[in-house]
Design a protein around this motif. Structure first.
Motif, short mmCIF file in Angstrom:
data_model
loop_
_atom_site.label_atom_id
_atom_site.label_comp_id
_atom_site.label_asym_id
_atom_site.label_seq_id
_atom_site.Cartn_x
_atom_site.Cartn_y
_atom_site.Cartn_z
N MET A 80 0.84 -1.19 0.00
CA MET A 80 0.00 0.00 0.00
C MET A 80 0.87 1.23 0.00
O MET A 80 2.06 1.18 0.33
N SER A 81 0.25 2.34 -0.36
CA SER A 81 0.96 3.62 -0.37
C SER A 81 1.10 4.14 1.05
O SER A 81 0.44 3.66 1.98
N THR A 82 1.94 5.14 1.23
CA THR A 82 2.11 5.73 2.56
C THR A 82 0.82 6.39 3.03
O THR A 82 0.50 6.36 4.21
N GLN A 83 0.04 6.97 2.12
CA GLN A 83 -1.23 7.59 2.52
C GLN A 83 -2.22 6.54 3.00
O GLN A 83 -2.90 6.74 4.01
N GLU A 84 -2.31 5.42 2.30
CA GLU A 84 -3.21 4.34 2.73
C GLU A 84 -2.80 3.81 4.09
O GLU A 84 -3.65 3.57 4.96
N ALA A 85 -1.49 3.63 4.29
CA ALA A 85 -0.98 3.14 5.58
C ALA A 85 -1.26 4.14 6.69
O ALA A 85 -1.67 3.77 7.79
N ASP A 87 -3.68 6.26 6.79
CA ASP A 87 -5.11 6.22 7.05
C ASP A 87 -5.47 5.07 7.99
O ASP A 87 -6.29 5.23 8.90
N ILE A 88 -4.87 3.92 7.79
CA ILE A 88 -5.14 2.76 8.65
C ILE A 88 -4.66 3.03 10.08
O ILE A 88 -5.34 2.69 11.05
N LEU A 89 -3.50 3.66 10.21
CA LEU A 89 -2.96 3.96 11.54
C LEU A 89 -3.58 5.22 12.15
O LEU A 89 -3.32 5.54 13.31
N ARG A 93 0.41 11.47 6.96
CA ARG A 93 1.38 10.84 6.07
C ARG A 93 2.81 11.23 6.44
O ARG A 93 3.68 10.37 6.50
N PRO A 94 3.09 12.52 6.75
CA PRO A 94 4.45 12.87 7.15
C PRO A 94 4.92 12.12 8.41
O PRO A 94 6.08 11.70 8.50
N TYR A 95 4.01 11.91 9.36
CA TYR A 95 4.39 11.16 10.57
C TYR A 95 4.70 9.71 10.21
O TYR A 95 5.66 9.14 10.71
N LEU A 96 3.89 9.12 9.31
CA LEU A 96 4.15 7.75 8.88
C LEU A 96 5.51 7.66 8.19
O LEU A 96 6.26 6.72 8.43
N VAL A 97 5.83 8.63 7.36
CA VAL A 97 7.12 8.63 6.67
C VAL A 97 8.27 8.65 7.70
O VAL A 97 9.27 7.95 7.53
N ILE A 122 -0.29 -3.75 10.03
CA ILE A 122 -1.12 -4.43 11.03
C ILE A 122 -0.27 -4.83 12.23
O ILE A 122 -0.69 -4.68 13.39
N ASP A 123 0.94 -5.34 11.99
CA ASP A 123 1.84 -5.71 13.09
C ASP A 123 2.19 -4.49 13.95
O ASP A 123 2.17 -4.56 15.18
N TYR A 124 2.48 -3.37 13.30
CA TYR A 124 2.82 -2.14 14.04
C TYR A 124 1.63 -1.67 14.86
O TYR A 124 1.76 -1.31 16.03
N LYS A 125 0.44 -1.72 14.25
CA LYS A 125 -0.77 -1.28 14.96
C LYS A 125 -1.04 -2.19 16.17
O LYS A 125 -1.39 -1.70 17.25
N SER A 126 -0.85 -3.48 16.00
CA SER A 126 -1.04 -4.42 17.12
C SER A 126 -0.04 -4.15 18.24
O SER A 126 -0.40 -4.19 19.42
N LYS A 127 1.21 -3.88 17.87
CA LYS A 127 2.24 -3.58 18.87
C LYS A 127 1.89 -2.29 19.62
O LYS A 127 2.02 -2.23 20.84
N LEU A 128 1.43 -1.29 18.89
CA LEU A 128 1.01 -0.03 19.52
C LEU A 128 -0.11 -0.27 20.53
O LEU A 128 -0.06 0.24 21.66
N GLN A 129 -1.11 -1.05 20.14
CA GLN A 129 -2.24 -1.32 21.03
C GLN A 129 -1.78 -2.10 22.25
O GLN A 129 -2.23 -1.83 23.37
#
Length: 150
Positions: A80-85, A87-89, A93-97, A122-129
């Motif tokens: 996925m693109s950085t914008q899509e990622a 959005d999921i998190l 977008r700059p923070y994701l970059v 998904i792994d990063y989001k799970s770790k964050l949670q």
């Protein structure tokens, strides 16, 4: 493959809840060494064999629908693109970059574009949670030790 269901109405929620409970009961009665189940389409009496794992996955999908939440199914090894990622998190977008460039989330470049695997997001989001839950439990424990009324 991607499937999106944008609007889940009250009728669909009730039906999904009922279906989920029926599948849950079926899974509880099903032998643990059973590898497939049969579904019967009532209108045509057609019988379909599906893997037991698919029935369990269907139960999870129905649970999400019963809560009235939107649903998206994406293969975990798709990119996925950085914008899509972002959005999921639910971040910019700059923070994701920054997360990508600091190595917190793996990525690859396709020309000048960064591409991220769905499973890595998904792994990063799970770790964050998980980290948030641990920190909240620690704060709650400290508040109880200090008799702060929580």
């Amino acid at each position: 493959m991607e499937a999106v269901n944008n609007k889940i109405g009250k009728y669909e929620q009730r039906l999904a809840s009922k279906s989920m409970n029926q599948i849950k009961a079926t899974l509880a009665r099903t032998s643990s060494n059973k590898r497939k189940v049969q579904l019967t389409i009532q209108e045509s009496n057609e019988v379909i064999d599906i893997p037991i794992e698919a029935l369990s996955f269907l139960k999870d999908i129905l649970s999400i629908m019963a809560e009235g939440n939107d649903l998206m199914i994406i293969e975990s090894d798709s990119e996925m693109s950085t914008q899509e990622a972002a959005d999921i998190l639910n971040v910019s977008r700059p923070y994701l970059v920054k997360l990508l460039e600091t190595g917190q989330i793996p990525f690859k470049k396709a020309g000048t574009h960064r591409r991220v695997l769905v499973r890595d997001i998904i792994d990063y989001k799970s770790k964050l949670q998980s980290d948030r839950r641990k920190n909240l439990n620690l704060l709650a424990k400290q508040a109880q030790e200090l008799n702060l009324g929580y």
